[in-house]
Design a protein around this motif. Structure first.
Motif, PDB file in Angstrom:
ATOM      1  N   ARG A 446      44.285  14.912  -2.747  1.00 32.17           N
ATOM      2  CA  ARG A 446      43.485  13.722  -2.453  1.00 32.17           C
ATOM      3  C   ARG A 446      44.068  12.491  -3.154  1.00 32.17           C
ATOM      4  N   ASP A 449      47.166  11.411  -1.376  1.00 32.81           N
ATOM      5  CA  ASP A 449      46.826  10.711  -0.127  1.00 32.81           C
ATOM      6  C   ASP A 449      46.454   9.254  -0.425  1.00 32.81           C
ATOM      7  N   SER A 450      45.691   9.074  -1.520  1.00 34.36           N
ATOM      8  CA  SER A 450      45.326   7.698  -1.904  1.00 34.36           C
ATOM      9  C   SER A 450      46.556   6.905  -2.320  1.00 34.36           C
ATOM     10  N   GLN A 451      47.444   7.572  -3.078  1.00 34.59           N
ATOM     11  CA  GLN A 451      48.669   6.899  -3.516  1.00 34.59           C
ATOM     12  C   GLN A 451      49.533   6.522  -2.326  1.00 34.59           C
ATOM     13  N   ALA A 453      48.507   5.878   0.652  1.00 32.95           N
ATOM     14  CA  ALA A 453      47.874   4.730   1.328  1.00 32.95           C
ATOM     15  C   ALA A 453      48.199   3.426   0.599  1.00 32.95           C
ATOM     16  N   ARG A 454      48.178   3.495  -0.755  1.00 34.57           N
ATOM     17  CA  ARG A 454      48.512   2.295  -1.527  1.00 34.57           C
ATOM     18  C   ARG A 454      49.958   1.868  -1.297  1.00 34.57           C
TER      19      ARG A 454
END
Length: 492
Positions: A446, A449-451, A453-454
């Motif tokens: 998770r 995935d956030s990284q 997106a960033r």
């Protein structure tokens, strides 16, 4: 749907993002995979150990029974005349058997009936089992002069009512009323007869059939239901075979039995008489060591299977450079140590000539496996069978139970294999670790995935900025080109 990237600057944004994420996540994902593989290997390894120990425990069941060490072989010199079997512990010996006659079941048959649907009559049949006295003056061994009913067996009452009084109905009513008597229909040419026989053989299981005839109220004439009377007052059925006892002799002693299966003539021995003998049959009972030897060999085989599995799972293979799944594992080492200790532990129940496994030929080999010396074991069983039994089987002394090797080992194995045993505790702990690994990996994914997106957002912003800079540059270049007197220098 992911945004189209790299349009403003020509940057390979997808490749940059993917590369960065892979570089950051690969070491941690590899660690998760390694931890999962190790935990899975431990679970599998303990599954194999548990299976081996369960088989070892099963092999102890036979060794815990005194019957295993008291087994007796029983043979007949003429199995077409008589067979024999013996319970464990029966005394060894040889017996001479002569059979004069076999026990027989009485058979009574009715007169002829034209069809199975022919009406017989109505009333009540009362059937007793017991011992008849046959007429002797004049001599007639097919009719009774008196009948002594067996007081331990209640009279059998069979009601035959109107509308259910055919020959087949009577047969069915008798069979429904009791299991002590069998009624059947026999075809005789174009006619049918009712046959009655007691379930058991012997003189004392003969039948007396009395009738209460509700048709003509005559209970003894050969009409209506009275056709089936057979007692000291009426013989309307025909006795085609009298009930009789078997007559035989054991070692010259004359004996009789109501059954051809003799279960109490010799203690612990069953003899089945099959036919009258033409010559003496020899029944031989001998100690059977093979049953105990087979049981001990089964334990040895099961133990060696465990040792082999344990070695594979805890060793390092130098040729393949592969470690076993349980190498260095404390629980696996603890189990092996305890089992080895049990093999040499003092056996509380031991008594007599022999006191431990090695004294009867069960030897520990190099590498920890066991081997049974058959010659030594057979010699021990021959010399002192009770002492060999006492090594394996629990013994009572002074009101206390002394544990034999088999039950002591069984108890130890329970501490490993039961639902509260050390293997269950260990595997529960490993499964908890696997759950934790899965949770950590899910959380890490998770975060990645956030990284991602960033990164994607940042590179898209950079791409937009570069696009704006390029557009400004192009605008200024065009504007300068249009200024009066401005000549753009050619590029070198």
């Amino acid at each position: 749907m992911p945004a189209v990237t790299g349009l403003g600057s020509g940057l390979d944004i997808e490749g940059l993002v993917t590369g960065l994420i892979e570089a950051e996540s690969a070491p941690q994902l590899a660690l998760f995979a390694s931890r999962t593989a190790k935990a899975t290997g431990l679970i599998s390894g303990f599954g194999q150990i548990s299976s081996n120990l369960a088989s070892l425990q099963s092999s102890l069941t036979t060794l815990e029974s005194s019957d295993t060490f008291g087994s007796v072989s029983a043979t007949s010199s003429a199995t077409s005349y008589a067979t024999v079997s013996a319970d464990p512990g029966a005394a060894a010996g040889s017996y001479s058997l002569d059979v004069t006659s076999l026990a027989k079941r009485q058979s009574l048959v009715s007169g002829d009936f034209a069809a199975t649907t022919t009406q017989v009559g109505t009333g009540t049949l009362t059937i007793n089992l017991g011992t008849p006295t046959y007429n002797v003056s004049p001599a007639d061994t097919s009719t009774y002069s008196s009948f002594s009913s067996d007081s331990s067996i209640s009279a059998i009452s069979v009601s035959i009512s109107s509308g259910s009084d055919t020959l087949a109905d009577v047969r069915d009513a008798i069979n429904a009323a009791t299991t002590l008597v069998t009624a059947s229909l026999v075809k005789n040419g174009d006619n049918y007869k009712l046959m009655l026989s007691p379930t058991d053989s012997g003189t004392a299981k003969s039948l007396s059939v009395s009738v209460t005839d509700s048709g003509d109220s005559n209970n003894t004439d050969n009409a209506g239901l009275s056709q089936l009377a057979f007692n000291s007052s009426a013989s309307n059925l025909t006795q085609v075979r009298a009930g009789s006892d078997a007559a035989f002799s054991i070692n010259g002693m004359s004996l009789t039995s109501s059954s051809n299966t003799l279960t109490d003539v010799i203690d612990g021995v069953d003899i089945t008489l099959l036919q009258q003998t033409a010559s003496t049959v020899t029944l031989t009972l001998a100690t059977d060591i093979s049953v105990a030897e087979t049981a001990v060999n089964a334990f040895v085989t099961a133990y060696n299977s465990y040792v082999s599995t344990h070695a594979t799972l805890t060793d390092y293979d130098t040729s393949t450079e592969v470690s076993g799944a349980l190498i260095g594992d404390f629980t696996a080492r603890h189990i092996a140590d305890k089992l080895r200790d049990q093999l040499s532990a003092t056996i509380a129940s031991a008594t007599g000539t022999y006191s431990n496994l090695s004294s009867i030929g069960v030897e520990v080999q190099t590498g920890g496996t066991l081997k049974l010396d058959s010659t030594a074991f057979n010699a021990a069983m021959t010399a002192d069978r009770d002492s060999v039994q006492a090594i394996f089987v629990d013994r009572t002394s002074g009101g206390s139970t002394l544990s034999g090797f088999a039950s002591a080992m069984d108890t130890l194995l329970d501490t490993f294999t039961s639902s509260t045993g050390v293997i269950k505790d260990r595997t529960d702990s490993i499964e908890a670790q696997m759950t934790e690994i899965t949770t950590d990996e899910t959380e890490f994914t998770r975060l990645m995935d956030s990284q991602e997106a960033r990164y994607r957002s940042q590179f898209n912003a950079l791409d937009s900025l570069l696009a704006e800079i390029t557009a400004t540059q192009d605008y200024l270049t065009t504007a300068l080109d249009q200024l009066p007197g401005f000549v753009q220098k050619p590029k070198d």
